[in-house]
Design an enzyme around this catalytic site. Structure first.
Site, PDB file in Angstrom:
ATOM      1  N   LYS A  83       3.334  -5.933   8.586  1.00  0.00           N
ATOM      2  CA  LYS A  83       3.279  -5.029   9.739  1.00  0.00           C
ATOM      3  C   LYS A  83       2.072  -4.108   9.621  1.00  0.00           C
ATOM      4  O   LYS A  83       1.868  -3.465   8.581  1.00  0.00           O
ATOM      5  CB  LYS A  83       4.521  -4.142   9.756  1.00  0.00           C
ATOM      6  CG  LYS A  83       5.656  -4.665  10.601  1.00  0.00           C
ATOM      7  CD  LYS A  83       6.866  -3.803  10.353  1.00  0.00           C
ATOM      8  CE  LYS A  83       7.554  -3.424  11.624  1.00  0.00           C
ATOM      9  NZ  LYS A  83       8.770  -2.631  11.358  1.00  0.00           N
TER      10      LYS A  83
HETATM   11  C1  E4P Z   1      10.715  -1.823  14.215  1.00  0.00           C
HETATM   12  O1  E4P Z   1      10.212  -2.688  13.542  1.00  0.00           O
HETATM   13  C2  E4P Z   1      11.088  -0.503  13.717  1.00  0.00           C
HETATM   14  O2  E4P Z   1      11.491  -0.641  12.379  1.00  0.00           O
HETATM   15  C3  E4P Z   1      12.277   0.104  14.425  1.00  0.00           C
HETATM   16  O3  E4P Z   1      12.745  -0.738  15.468  1.00  0.00           O
HETATM   17  C4  E4P Z   1      12.104   1.523  14.805  1.00  0.00           C
HETATM   18  O4  E4P Z   1      13.279   1.984  15.414  1.00  0.00           O
HETATM   19  P1  E4P Z   1      13.572   3.528  15.637  1.00  0.00           P
HETATM   20  O5  E4P Z   1      12.662   4.041  16.719  1.00  0.00           O
HETATM   21  O6  E4P Z   1      15.005   3.592  16.056  1.00  0.00           O
HETATM   22  O7  E4P Z   1      13.303   4.211  14.326  1.00  0.00           O
END
Ligand code: E4P
Length: 218
Positions: A83
């Site tokens: 990522k």
């Molecule tokens: C995506 O890869 C993120 O880890 C995640 O969906 C973030 O979610 P949040 O906004 O609830 O922290």
């Protein structure tokens, strides 16, 4: 639509995987921090438990550091997806690491234009953050719909839409209707998908009627 589970908690992942609803896993620095364990150890364990892609995020903010960290994360297991954030350095690192055959998940995406850049940079996944857009009063699912239209308009793109920051069962349904390829869903929300009060009431009345017959299915 595929389901990824949005957690670094290995017990949660194993529990849901046993039901057959986990096509992959996404983690982020906050989720790994919550485990209190070293990132290499956590990612390795998840990758051994799950056949599908497991996203692990770089924490460097400039190109060289992102590439170095991305290579280190990729060395943990063959199913790691790296990522990188939706920044210029992130798009550049996405291009460089994708060209080495690695799978990139461009995260922290809040606009259709960022998704366009990610696809041009060769990302395997784009992660629009639906819930965080709604937190500031915007229509998160509209971004997913726009990305779907943009990707469908250019057949050379090979990037899957991974609806992220999913907070409710309604988000899951809306992501599926908007054409997301995948939704990454926290374990608690994933479990809620099966719930309906009429199912519970119906089951209770079926069992009460059945109990009165004295029968057993043999
Ligand atoms: C995506 O890869 C993120 O880890 C995640 O969906 C973030 O979610 P949040 O906004 O609830 O922290």
């Amino acid at each position: 639509m595929k389901f990824f589970v949005d957690t670094a908690d290995i017990a949660e992942i194993r529990g849901l995987a046993a039901v057959g609803v986990v096509d992959g896993v996404t983690t982020n620095p906050s989720l790994v921090a919550k485990t209190g364990r070293p990132i290499r150890e956590v990612v390795k364990e998840i990758c051994e438990a799950i056949e599908g892609p497991v996203s692990a995020e770089v924490t460097a903010t400039e190109f060289d550091g992102m590439v170095t960290e991305g290579e280190r994360l990729a060395s943990i297991a063959a199913n790691v997806a790296i990522k990188v954030p939706s920044t210029w350095d992130g798009f550049r690192a996405c291009r460089a690491l994708s060209e080495r055959g690695l799978k990139l998940n461009v995260t922290l995406c809040f606009s259709a234009n960022q998704a366009l850049l990610a696809a041009k940079a060769g990302a395997a996944y784009i992660s629009p953050f639906v819930g965080r857009l709604e937190d500031i009063g915007l229509d998160g699912m509209d971004v997913v719909r726009k990305i779907r239209a943009i990707y469908d308009n250019d057949k050379s793109f090979n990037t899957q839409i991974l609806a992220s920051s999913i907070r409710t069962p309604r988000h899951v349904m809306q992501a599926a209707m908007a054409g997301a390829d995948i939704a990454t869903v926290p374990p608690g929300v994933l479990r809620k998908l099966a719930n309906h009060p009429l199912t519970e009431q119906g089951l209770a009345s079926f069992l009460a009627d059945w109990g009165r017959t004295g029968q057993a299915i043999r």
